[in-house]
Write a protein that holds these residues in place. Structure first.
Motif, PDB file in Angstrom:
ATOM      1  N   ARG A  18      24.235  -8.030 -19.974  1.00 53.10           N
ATOM      2  CA  ARG A  18      23.767  -8.042 -21.357  1.00 53.10           C
ATOM      3  C   ARG A  18      22.268  -7.851 -21.359  1.00 53.10           C
ATOM      4  NH1 ARG A  18      25.782 -13.842 -22.851  1.00 53.10           N
ATOM      5  NH2 ARG A  18      24.960 -14.089 -20.770  1.00 53.10           N
ATOM      6  N   ASP A  22      20.619 -10.590 -26.257  1.00 49.75           N
ATOM      7  CA  ASP A  22      21.970 -11.081 -26.515  1.00 49.75           C
ATOM      8  C   ASP A  22      22.265 -12.413 -25.843  1.00 49.75           C
ATOM      9  OD1 ASP A  22      22.477  -8.631 -27.799  1.00 49.75           O
ATOM     10  OD2 ASP A  22      22.833  -7.715 -25.846  1.00 49.75           O
ATOM     11  N   SER A  56      18.223   5.080 -24.463  1.00 53.70           N
ATOM     12  CA  SER A  56      17.797   3.774 -23.958  1.00 53.70           C
ATOM     13  C   SER A  56      17.947   2.653 -24.978  1.00 53.70           C
ATOM     14  CB  SER A  56      16.349   3.847 -23.489  1.00 53.70           C
ATOM     15  OG  SER A  56      15.506   4.174 -24.574  1.00 53.70           O
ATOM     16  N   ASN A  58      20.409   0.379 -27.299  1.00 52.98           N
ATOM     17  CA  ASN A  58      21.789  -0.026 -27.528  1.00 52.98           C
ATOM     18  C   ASN A  58      22.073   0.007 -29.018  1.00 52.98           C
ATOM     19  OD1 ASN A  58      23.995  -2.051 -28.175  1.00 52.98           O
ATOM     20  ND2 ASN A  58      24.156  -1.926 -25.951  1.00 52.98           N
ATOM     21  N   TRP A  60      24.439  -1.259 -30.685  1.00 54.13           N
ATOM     22  CA  TRP A  60      24.992  -2.495 -31.252  1.00 54.13           C
ATOM     23  C   TRP A  60      24.034  -3.666 -31.210  1.00 54.13           C
ATOM     24  CZ3 TRP A  60      28.750  -0.650 -33.787  1.00 54.13           C
ATOM     25  CH2 TRP A  60      29.523   0.366 -33.267  1.00 54.13           C
ATOM     26  N   HIS A  61      23.282  -3.801 -30.138  1.00 55.39           N
ATOM     27  CA  HIS A  61      22.521  -5.032 -29.920  1.00 55.39           C
ATOM     28  C   HIS A  61      21.027  -4.919 -30.177  1.00 55.39           C
ATOM     29  CE1 HIS A  61      26.131  -6.879 -28.492  1.00 55.39           C
ATOM     30  NE2 HIS A  61      26.321  -5.858 -27.687  1.00 55.39           N
ATOM     31  N   ASP A  62      20.472  -3.736 -30.117  1.00 49.07           N
ATOM     32  CA  ASP A  62      19.049  -3.585 -30.404  1.00 49.07           C
ATOM     33  C   ASP A  62      18.850  -3.489 -31.916  1.00 49.07           C
ATOM     34  OD1 ASP A  62      18.322  -3.644 -27.734  1.00 49.07           O
ATOM     35  OD2 ASP A  62      18.494  -1.479 -27.505  1.00 49.07           O
ATOM     36  N   SER A  71      25.577  -5.630 -34.044  1.00 48.23           N
ATOM     37  CA  SER A  71      26.520  -6.585 -33.435  1.00 48.23           C
ATOM     38  C   SER A  71      26.618  -7.883 -34.223  1.00 48.23           C
ATOM     39  CB  SER A  71      26.132  -6.880 -31.990  1.00 48.23           C
ATOM     40  OG  SER A  71      24.864  -7.489 -31.948  1.00 48.23           O
ATOM     41  N   ASP A  86      30.616  -1.807 -25.923  1.00 48.39           N
ATOM     42  CA  ASP A  86      29.523  -2.720 -26.217  1.00 48.39           C
ATOM     43  C   ASP A  86      28.200  -2.208 -25.648  1.00 48.39           C
ATOM     44  OD1 ASP A  86      28.740  -5.316 -27.280  1.00 48.39           O
ATOM     45  OD2 ASP A  86      28.423  -5.898 -25.198  1.00 48.39           O
ATOM     46  N   GLN A  87      28.269  -1.415 -24.587  1.00 48.68           N
ATOM     47  CA  GLN A  87      27.058  -0.902 -23.935  1.00 48.68           C
ATOM     48  C   GLN A  87      26.613   0.451 -24.493  1.00 48.68           C
ATOM     49  OE1 GLN A  87      29.962  -1.329 -22.109  1.00 48.68           O
ATOM     50  NE2 GLN A  87      29.627  -3.390 -21.376  1.00 48.68           N
ATOM     51  N   ASP A  88      27.285   0.974 -25.521  1.00 44.39           N
ATOM     52  CA  ASP A  88      26.937   2.293 -26.053  1.00 44.39           C
ATOM     53  C   ASP A  88      25.489   2.352 -26.503  1.00 44.39           C
ATOM     54  OD1 ASP A  88      29.327   3.662 -25.710  1.00 44.39           O
ATOM     55  OD2 ASP A  88      30.111   3.072 -27.672  1.00 44.39           O
ATOM     56  N   LYS A  89      24.882   3.473 -26.201  1.00 45.49           N
ATOM     57  CA  LYS A  89      23.532   3.757 -26.668  1.00 45.49           C
ATOM     58  C   LYS A  89      23.644   4.640 -27.908  1.00 45.49           C
ATOM     59  CE  LYS A  89      21.859   1.840 -22.949  1.00 45.49           C
ATOM     60  NZ  LYS A  89      21.690   0.445 -22.972  1.00 45.49           N
TER      61      LYS A  89
END
Length: 115
Positions: A18, A22, A56, A58, A60-62, A71, A86-89
């Protein structure tokens, strides 16, 4: 620097595939790690993303689009069920024609088209 023992240890033991954004503070964490994680809110208020080629950041999470990461509005389970990761850029969900969101995601979250 990514080859240092400390970086490898943090990635395996603390981050576990992660990003630092996250990871929540655990009561068993060391004082130093808690201090680093407590800086996230201060740092995030001073960050801006340059999307560039989207490889570079993410999706979902950035917090690249607003003050809230996607996310926090779309669960990992839903991301998986629509065929995304979940790791998609950003690069992974775009092409030369724009966004390539799965139709069932658009139906459930129509606001995503306004991004």
């Amino acid at each position: 620097m990514n080859d240092s023992l400390w970086v490898k240890w943090i990635n395996v033991m603390k981050l576990k595939q992660r990003g630092v954004w996250d990871v929540d503070i655990d009561s068993k964490d060391s004082w130093g790690w808690k201090c680093l994680l407590n800086l996230k809110s201060w740092v995030s208020n001073h960050m801006r993303y340059m999307i560039s080629d989207g490889k570079s950041i993410n999706v979902w999470h950035d917090k690249w689009n607003s003050d809230i990461a996607l996310s926090s509005m779309i669960s990992k389970k839903e991301i998986f069920y629509v065929g995304l990761k979940d790791q998609d850029k950003i690069h992974d969900v775009m092409d030369d024609n724009g966004w390539k969101w799965p139709q069932n995601l658009l139906e459930k979250y129509p606001w995503i088209t306004s991004i």
